[in-house]
Design a protein around this motif. Structure first.
Motif, short mmCIF file in Angstrom:
data_model
loop_
_atom_site.label_atom_id
_atom_site.label_comp_id
_atom_site.label_asym_id
_atom_site.label_seq_id
_atom_site.Cartn_x
_atom_site.Cartn_y
_atom_site.Cartn_z
N ARG A 125 -26.72 4.29 -61.76
CA ARG A 125 -27.03 3.89 -63.13
C ARG A 125 -26.97 5.06 -64.10
NH1 ARG A 125 -30.57 0.71 -60.05
NH2 ARG A 125 -32.23 2.24 -60.26
N ARG B 173 -24.32 5.49 -67.25
CA ARG B 173 -24.79 5.76 -68.62
C ARG B 173 -24.07 6.95 -69.22
NH1 ARG B 173 -29.99 4.58 -66.43
NH2 ARG B 173 -30.45 6.80 -66.25
N ARG B 174 -23.67 7.89 -68.38
CA ARG B 174 -22.98 9.08 -68.85
C ARG B 174 -21.47 8.86 -68.99
NH1 ARG B 174 -25.57 14.19 -67.89
NH2 ARG B 174 -27.77 13.91 -67.41
#
Length: 301
Positions: free
Chosen positions: A18, A22-23
């Motif tokens: 996750r 997100r990055r």
């Protein structure tokens, strides 16, 4: 940049998946059962069916991968040796450029006799000998243990957290999310060669932990040290006697050698090469972020 997370379906691996998504990273997640990992796929991860004891699946999953976050699952030493060897062979064949070895739980760098710490040291030595650019991330203890069924239920129903740890033992609790972030920062910066202890911003006793949990949840939580024997029986009922004995062994080690427990668990996070600006999450902040997990079932319904 492509990232392979092994294994990816559990609490710790899922946190890495996750955080990487997100990055904006392209993530391949090695899982035993893709159906059970559907939430990761829904977030954008590519699922690869495989197992650390299946060399062919590891070779296939490693193709085209630049970076890996690896955790060798706790178990018998020979099984852990085989899992590490299979993974390292696959990474070498695929030309992986960098690896973060993520240890499952508290550890130490100096030799000792506790079986899980011996196994961790063995895996670390294998990674060093492989010659692959690598860094190690080692946590203190995970706050995520509070989310396990028995602990969460005790907090929800009784306002009680009762781990097999003396009330006066200071612990700088960390989280799976923080360890995932640390691993990804090290990969992004190419900060290989280091051994990184990931801890919370403060070392707290059991009652101090309970006070911070109370702040995060907005209701009173108490702390009580559970006898290791009772803890082992509970784990054995849920996960089998072999795993229970392995987990309980570390807590017996801490109880018998409090100076070792202090060295491994107590100190708060300190800036390190590659993680100079890393800021760990406070206990109350982590608890507040997870407060929905500690709601009574009727409140959720």
């Amino acid at each position: 940049m492509s990232l392979l997370v092994i294994p990816a379906a559990g609490v710790q691996g899922g946190a890495v998946v996750r955080a990487a998504l997100r990055r904006g990273r392209k993530v391949r997640a090695l899982v035993r059962d893709p159906a059970r990992a559907a939430p990761l796929a829904a977030l954008g991860a590519e699922l690869a069916r495989g197992d650390l004891l299946d060399p062919a699946s590891l070779r296939a999953a490693s193709l085209g991968i630049r970076h890996v976050v690896l955790q060798v699952l706790t178990g018998p030493v020979e099984a852990m040796r085989a899992m590490a060897a299979n993974a390292l062979d696959a990474f070498a064949a695929a030309g992986v450029a960098g690896l973060v070895l993520k240890l499952a739980s508290a550890s130490r760098t100096a030799p000792c006799a506790e079986p899980s710490l011996v196994a961790n040291a063995m895996v670390e030595a294998m990674v060093r000998a492989a010659g692959l650019p690598a860094a190690t991330v080692r946590p203190t203890l995970y706050l995520d243990n509070l989310l396990k069924d028995s602990a969460r239920r005790d907090i929800v129903e009784n306002g009680l957290f009762a781990p097999p740890i003396a009330a006066d033992q200071r612990i700088a609790w960390t989280s799976a999310e923080d360890c995932a972030e640390a691993a990804l920062v090290l990969l992004e910066r190419g900060a290989f060669g280091g051994d990184h202890r990931i801890a919370g911003p403060a070392g707290v006793t059991g009652p101090e932990l309970a006070a911070r949990l109370s702040v995060g949840l907005g209701r009173r939580v108490h702390y009580r040290a559970q006898p290791v024997e009772d803890f082992e029986r509970e784990v054995a009922a849920a996960m089998g006697p072999a795993l229970a004995a392995a987990v309980a062994s570390k807590f017996r080690f801490f109880a018998a050698l409090p100076e070792e427990a202090e060295a491994i668990l107590a100190a708060p996070f300190a800036p390190q090469p590659g993680l100079e600006d890393f800021r760990p999450t406070a206990i109350a902040d982590w608890t507040f972020a997870h407060r929905a997990d500690f709601m009574p079932e009727e409140a959720i319904a």
